[in-house]
Design a protein around this motif. Structure first.
Motif, PDB file in Angstrom:
ATOM      1  N   LEU A   1       0.769  -1.406  -0.016  1.00 62.17           N
ATOM      2  CA  LEU A   1      -0.076  -0.219   0.045  1.00 62.17           C
ATOM      3  C   LEU A   1       0.729   1.256   0.082  1.00 62.17           C
ATOM      4  N   LEU A   2       1.800   1.352   0.912  1.00 66.30           N
ATOM      5  CA  LEU A   2       2.742   2.345   0.726  1.00 66.30           C
ATOM      6  C   LEU A   2       3.476   2.756  -0.679  1.00 66.30           C
ATOM      7  N   MET A   3       4.093   1.259  -1.195  1.00 64.61           N
ATOM      8  CA  MET A   3       4.543   1.441  -2.711  1.00 64.61           C
ATOM      9  C   MET A   3       3.497   2.088  -3.671  1.00 64.61           C
ATOM     10  N   LEU A   4       2.238   1.660  -3.338  1.00 66.70           N
ATOM     11  CA  LEU A   4       1.116   2.122  -4.575  1.00 66.70           C
ATOM     12  C   LEU A   4       0.787   3.603  -4.227  1.00 66.70           C
ATOM     13  N   SER A   5       0.941   4.071  -2.911  1.00 70.12           N
ATOM     14  CA  SER A   5       0.709   5.358  -2.666  1.00 70.12           C
ATOM     15  C   SER A   5       1.527   6.135  -3.585  1.00 70.12           C
ATOM     16  N   ILE A   6       2.921   5.767  -3.925  1.00 68.53           N
ATOM     17  CA  ILE A   6       3.774   6.349  -4.525  1.00 68.53           C
ATOM     18  C   ILE A   6       3.375   6.890  -5.958  1.00 68.53           C
TER      19      ILE A   6
ATOM     20  N   THR B   1      11.310  27.578  -8.704  1.00 66.85           N
ATOM     21  CA  THR B   1      10.062  27.594  -8.441  1.00 66.85           C
ATOM     22  C   THR B   1       9.836  26.077  -8.678  1.00 66.85           C
ATOM     23  N   SER B   2       9.935  25.432  -9.630  1.00 71.77           N
ATOM     24  CA  SER B   2       9.656  24.083  -9.964  1.00 71.77           C
ATOM     25  C   SER B   2      10.376  23.134  -9.162  1.00 71.77           C
ATOM     26  N   TYR B   3      11.445  23.365  -9.111  1.00 74.19           N
ATOM     27  CA  TYR B   3      12.507  22.363  -8.069  1.00 74.19           C
ATOM     28  C   TYR B   3      11.802  22.694  -6.523  1.00 74.19           C
ATOM     29  N   ILE B   4      11.474  23.750  -6.247  1.00 74.92           N
ATOM     30  CA  ILE B   4      10.828  23.909  -4.824  1.00 74.92           C
ATOM     31  C   ILE B   4       9.708  23.147  -4.694  1.00 74.92           C
ATOM     32  N   LYS B   5       8.900  23.118  -5.490  1.00 73.28           N
ATOM     33  CA  LYS B   5       7.494  22.563  -5.647  1.00 73.28           C
ATOM     34  C   LYS B   5       7.693  20.983  -5.617  1.00 73.28           C
ATOM     35  N   ASN B   6       8.594  20.706  -6.486  1.00 79.31           N
ATOM     36  CA  ASN B   6       8.803  19.187  -6.758  1.00 79.31           C
ATOM     37  C   ASN B   6       9.428  18.517  -5.577  1.00 79.31           C
ATOM     38  N   SER B   7      10.176  19.352  -4.900  1.00 85.74           N
ATOM     39  CA  SER B   7      10.896  18.884  -3.597  1.00 85.74           C
ATOM     40  C   SER B   7       9.921  18.374  -2.455  1.00 85.74           C
ATOM     41  N   VAL B   8       8.842  18.919  -2.310  1.00 86.76           N
ATOM     42  CA  VAL B   8       7.903  18.484  -1.590  1.00 86.76           C
ATOM     43  C   VAL B   8       7.390  17.133  -2.000  1.00 86.76           C
ATOM     44  N   LEU B   9       7.156  16.836  -3.188  1.00 86.48           N
ATOM     45  CA  LEU B   9       6.538  15.684  -3.613  1.00 86.48           C
ATOM     46  C   LEU B   9       7.611  14.664  -3.532  1.00 86.48           C
ATOM     47  N   THR B  10       8.897  15.086  -3.958  1.00 87.95           N
ATOM     48  CA  THR B  10       9.717  13.720  -4.093  1.00 87.95           C
ATOM     49  C   THR B  10      10.444  13.500  -2.428  1.00 87.95           C
ATOM     50  N   LEU B  11      10.059  14.445  -1.588  1.00 85.75           N
ATOM     51  CA  LEU B  11      10.592  14.004  -0.300  1.00 85.75           C
ATOM     52  C   LEU B  11       9.234  13.085   0.203  1.00 85.75           C
ATOM     53  N   LYS B  12       8.092  13.373  -0.059  1.00 86.54           N
ATOM     54  CA  LYS B  12       7.187  12.462   0.314  1.00 86.54           C
ATOM     55  C   LYS B  12       7.348  11.044  -0.228  1.00 86.54           C
ATOM     56  N   GLY B  13       7.358  11.228  -1.460  1.00 85.41           N
ATOM     57  CA  GLY B  13       7.598   9.728  -2.278  1.00 85.41           C
ATOM     58  C   GLY B  13       8.699   9.056  -1.679  1.00 85.41           C
ATOM     59  N   ASN B  14       9.752   9.850  -1.383  1.00 80.81           N
ATOM     60  CA  ASN B  14      11.033   9.017  -0.926  1.00 80.81           C
ATOM     61  C   ASN B  14      10.729   8.649   0.494  1.00 80.81           C
ATOM     62  N   LYS B  15      10.068   9.256   1.167  1.00 81.54           N
ATOM     63  CA  LYS B  15       9.479   8.659   2.711  1.00 81.54           C
ATOM     64  C   LYS B  15       8.559   7.370   2.491  1.00 81.54           C
TER      65      LYS B  15
ATOM     66  N   TYR C   1       8.556   5.322  -0.046  1.00 82.05           N
ATOM     67  CA  TYR C   1       9.492   4.377  -0.399  1.00 82.05           C
ATOM     68  C   TYR C   1      10.131   3.679   0.414  1.00 82.05           C
ATOM     69  N   SER C   2      11.021   4.416   1.098  1.00 84.93           N
ATOM     70  CA  SER C   2      11.597   4.118   2.466  1.00 84.93           C
ATOM     71  C   SER C   2      10.967   3.007   3.274  1.00 84.93           C
ATOM     72  N   GLN C   3       9.900   3.740   3.671  1.00 82.69           N
ATOM     73  CA  GLN C   3       8.931   3.138   4.716  1.00 82.69           C
ATOM     74  C   GLN C   3       8.519   1.573   4.079  1.00 82.69           C
ATOM     75  N   GLY C   4       8.151   1.611   3.033  1.00 85.53           N
ATOM     76  CA  GLY C   4       7.772   0.297   2.263  1.00 85.53           C
ATOM     77  C   GLY C   4       8.796  -0.585   2.152  1.00 85.53           C
ATOM     78  N   TRP C   5      10.004  -0.198   1.896  1.00 87.16           N
ATOM     79  CA  TRP C   5      11.119  -0.980   1.686  1.00 87.16           C
ATOM     80  C   TRP C   5      11.719  -1.588   2.927  1.00 87.16           C
ATOM     81  N   ASP C   6      11.484  -0.723   3.940  1.00 82.01           N
ATOM     82  CA  ASP C   6      12.089  -1.171   5.451  1.00 82.01           C
ATOM     83  C   ASP C   6      11.132  -2.160   5.878  1.00 82.01           C
ATOM     84  N   LEU C   7       9.846  -2.254   5.538  1.00 79.02           N
ATOM     85  CA  LEU C   7       8.910  -3.229   6.128  1.00 79.02           C
ATOM     86  C   LEU C   7       9.327  -4.402   5.576  1.00 79.02           C
ATOM     87  N   GLN C   8       9.528  -4.476   4.266  1.00 79.79           N
ATOM     88  CA  GLN C   8       9.803  -5.633   3.461  1.00 79.79           C
ATOM     89  C   GLN C   8      11.293  -6.361   3.770  1.00 79.79           C
ATOM     90  N   GLN C   9      11.827  -5.429   4.480  1.00 79.86           N
ATOM     91  CA  GLN C   9      13.254  -6.203   4.860  1.00 79.86           C
ATOM     92  C   GLN C   9      13.329  -6.550   6.460  1.00 79.86           C
TER      93      GLN C   9
END
Length: 142
Positions: free
Chosen positions: A74-79, A115-129, A131-139
């Motif tokens: 579910l975490l991976m799908l939310s990405i 401006t694009s980089y700043i906007k995108n940073s919010v999305l990428t940080l959320k996605g990275n978080k 992804y990392s949580q989903g990966w950690d659960l699998q490990q």
């Protein structure tokens, strides 16, 4: 006397490359998440099938890793549900930019990329978080 705009050209090119790298990284993360989902979804039925012949205590204990795998999926799908990244200059701005000087266009591009980089940073940080949580659960060692 012609104005030297090399520094603005450098910033415009460099900021565009940073946005491209950010978008490429975002796409790569989506690809990895899809691969992980595929392998995990294939693993769960095999795991459940092997529990048919085990004792009830083992079946009961196996609920925890199955729940963690499902949470991970579910975490991976939310990405995949996140918004697309902003890629700076859009075609709608071309008409207005045609009437501007080269210096103004470069300044506009650098600002749009920032401006694009700043906007995108919010999305990428959320996605990275996620992804990392989903990966950690699998490990987890289950």
């Amino acid at each position: 006397m012609k104005e030297d705009l090399r520094n603005l050209e450098f910033l415009a090119i460099n900021s565009k490359e940073i946005i491209e790298k950010q978008v490429d990284s975002y796409r790569q993360q989506h690809s990895y998440a899809g691969t992980i989902i595929g392998f995990t979804v294939l693993f769960i039925p095999f795991f459940l099938n092997s529990l048919d012949v085990s004792n009830q205590l083992l079946q009961f204990i196996s609920i925890v890793p199955i729940a963690l795998f499902i949470t991970s999926i579910l975490l991976m799908l939310s990405i995949f549900r996140s918004k697309p990244l902003d890629q700076a200059l859009s075609a709608e701005k071309y008409e207005a930019l045609m009437k501007k000087s080269y210096k103004e266009i470069l300044l506009f591009e650098v600002q749009a990329n920032k401006t694009s980089y700043i906007k995108n940073s919010v999305l990428t940080l959320k996605g990275n978080k996620r992804y990392s949580q989903g990966w950690d659960l699998q490990q987890l060692p289950f």
